[in-house]
Design an enzyme around this catalytic site. Sequence first.
Site, PDB file in Angstrom:
ATOM      1  N   GLU A  62     -50.714 -13.615  19.875  1.00 13.67           N
ATOM      2  CA  GLU A  62     -50.124 -12.323  20.239  1.00 13.67           C
ATOM      3  C   GLU A  62     -48.752 -12.205  19.569  1.00 13.67           C
ATOM      4  OE1 GLU A  62     -50.831  -9.318  21.957  1.00 13.67           O
ATOM      5  OE2 GLU A  62     -48.829  -8.963  21.149  1.00 13.67           O
ATOM      6  N   CYS A 103     -51.699  -1.421  26.894  1.00 13.97           N
ATOM      7  CA  CYS A 103     -52.052  -0.972  28.243  1.00 13.97           C
ATOM      8  C   CYS A 103     -51.008  -1.384  29.282  1.00 13.97           C
ATOM      9  CB  CYS A 103     -53.428  -1.524  28.598  1.00 13.97           C
ATOM     10  SG  CYS A 103     -53.915  -1.185  30.274  1.00 13.97           S
ATOM     11  N   GLY A 108     -52.218  11.428  18.907  1.00 14.38           N
ATOM     12  CA  GLY A 108     -53.230  10.390  18.712  1.00 14.38           C
ATOM     13  C   GLY A 108     -52.625   9.066  18.294  1.00 14.38           C
ATOM     14  N   ASP A 127     -59.269  -0.857  20.657  1.00 20.78           N
ATOM     15  CA  ASP A 127     -58.632   0.223  19.899  1.00 20.78           C
ATOM     16  C   ASP A 127     -58.676   0.004  18.390  1.00 20.78           C
ATOM     17  OD1 ASP A 127     -57.958   1.333  22.332  1.00 20.78           O
ATOM     18  OD2 ASP A 127     -55.845   1.616  21.859  1.00 20.78           O
ATOM     19  N   HIS A 154     -67.602  10.512  55.985  1.00 22.99           N
ATOM     20  CA  HIS A 154     -66.869  11.712  56.361  1.00 22.99           C
ATOM     21  C   HIS A 154     -65.628  11.309  57.139  1.00 22.99           C
ATOM     22  CE1 HIS A 154     -66.035  15.794  57.607  1.00 22.99           C
ATOM     23  NE2 HIS A 154     -65.830  15.324  58.837  1.00 22.99           N
TER      24      HIS A 154
END
Length: 481
Positions: free
Chosen positions: A48, A56, A285, A325, A457
């Site tokens: 990373e 995110c 975008g 992505d 309900h």
Amino acid sequence: MTLFEQNGVTRFIDMDKKISLIVIGGGPGGYVAAIRGAQLGADVTLIEKNRLGGTCLNVGCIPTKALLHAAEIMEEMNHAAEYGIKVKAEGYDWKQVLAKKRAVVNQLVGGVTGLLKANKVKVIEGEAAFTGTKTLSINKKDGKTETLTGDKIIIATGSVPAIPPIPGVQGNPACIDSTSALSLENPPESLLVIGGGVIGMELATAYNAFGTKVTIVEALPKLLPMMDGELTATLRGLMEKKGIEILTEAKVLSVGKSGDKAEVQVDLKGVKKSFVAEKVLVAVGRKTDTAALQLDKAGIRHDRGKIQVNEFMETSVKDVYAIGDCLGQIMLAHIASVQGELAAENALGHKMGFDSKTNPSCVYTMPEFAGVGLTEEGAKEKGIDYGVGNFPLFANGKALIANGGVGAIKILYGKKFNEILGIHILGPRATEMIGEGALALGLEATLEEVIQTIHAHPTVTEAVREAALAAEKRAIHIPNK
Ligand code: FAD
Ligand code: AMP
């Protein structure tokens, strides 16, 4: 080759030798792939270059929702008098709003760090680039370089905001992207948002609640292109009622200066108009973050940086997978994660294909908006013989309590088999409720099966069942037309 059984799946892999799996990118695609790979017995290394959690957790889903939650508290307080509560939001302490957002982000990033450690995933801080088909050179944060070779590689490098070639945007301090919009020193007095997609609509909602004068400029005739048109139009009306100016068929031509503010030239249905705003949010975008990877050195096929894969997440190079992505397809965290699990499974001897059928699209506006499956526009385009069941939320007790009954639920079904084709919800906590729709689509449920399911309900989910009843002209709580 030996057979290996886990969770009822037989894998044809050699478990005598530990398979080495390298994952590039620690977002919701990469960290999930790494954990699944480790669960399946691989020796996993994750690389990373920035911060675990990716877009995110750090500058995407989570910080936007933290700001929106604070905005929602403001809204609720300002409507408290209707419920007999004597309180009004006096204002806000922006530093604290940002501090709370940061605290949530940090806790989650810490959680991911802990999970990777618990699963014995080795994390390298640095930027990876291919030097061969299965060889990577890592430019490490500590200044050193390391070369790594893996039996299997999963690419999950994600995306970054796209900067459109609009004259005057690049290098203009008044122009911000979604990342900077999440850490502004103060909410601006005015904000022009270029792009009426999900990111633009969510940040417009948040800043509007904090008192910013917001204008959204969208080039297409419709906001939120992937969402149901009828409910999008209702949402637009609700946002306009809150004072957000929304222009469609309006294309931003250029951005200039007006003192320390921005002057934005817009072509509004053929007429040139100019708008002045303190900040301009560029939300047109995102583009894949693959430039640094040197994909060509590995011979990995891509279309201008969008990595090409088949349904098994396999790239054009054997044993190299790509997810999330960086494919430039469906840019959503839950899609990245699902593809991450699939890629890890497939890298470790399974063969599972990706199917987006149950993918929910969520927009965290006020009220929330969520959909799964076909929209009415999509059904028409495909020439499907469909029917619609509609249920307005003013006829639902829980929605009436929660937000005055604003919103509606719409179910699309196929006329031949009565199968559910799509569910679209505009209303309180729509993003939580859409799970039922996703399950219905996954199970290929019919209207009757939704109707036979007993809904609690009082809940807003009862309206999902009522929408299915309405499709059969037997809704109980509205007259059937
Ligand atoms: P990313 O999360 O982008 O992670 C990729 C990681 O790879 C990054 O950490 C990056 O630093 C690292 N990396 C890149 N190149 C290299 C390299 N060469 N070497 C090493 N590391 C590298 N999605 C939703 O589902 N729901 C939402 O509500 C939502 N809200 C959003 C709000 C905003 C403002 C934005 C911008 C996005 C939002 N998204 C949302 C989209 C979501 O954030 C992305 O779809 C998701 O993060 C994609 O995950 P990923 O793992 O593919 O990539
Ligand atoms: P998304 O891709 O969902 O983030 O949405 C981006 C939106 O920005 C799309 O709906 C585009 O139509 C819109 N858009 C792109 N360029 C411009 C522009 N110059 N002016 C106004 N809207 C734009």
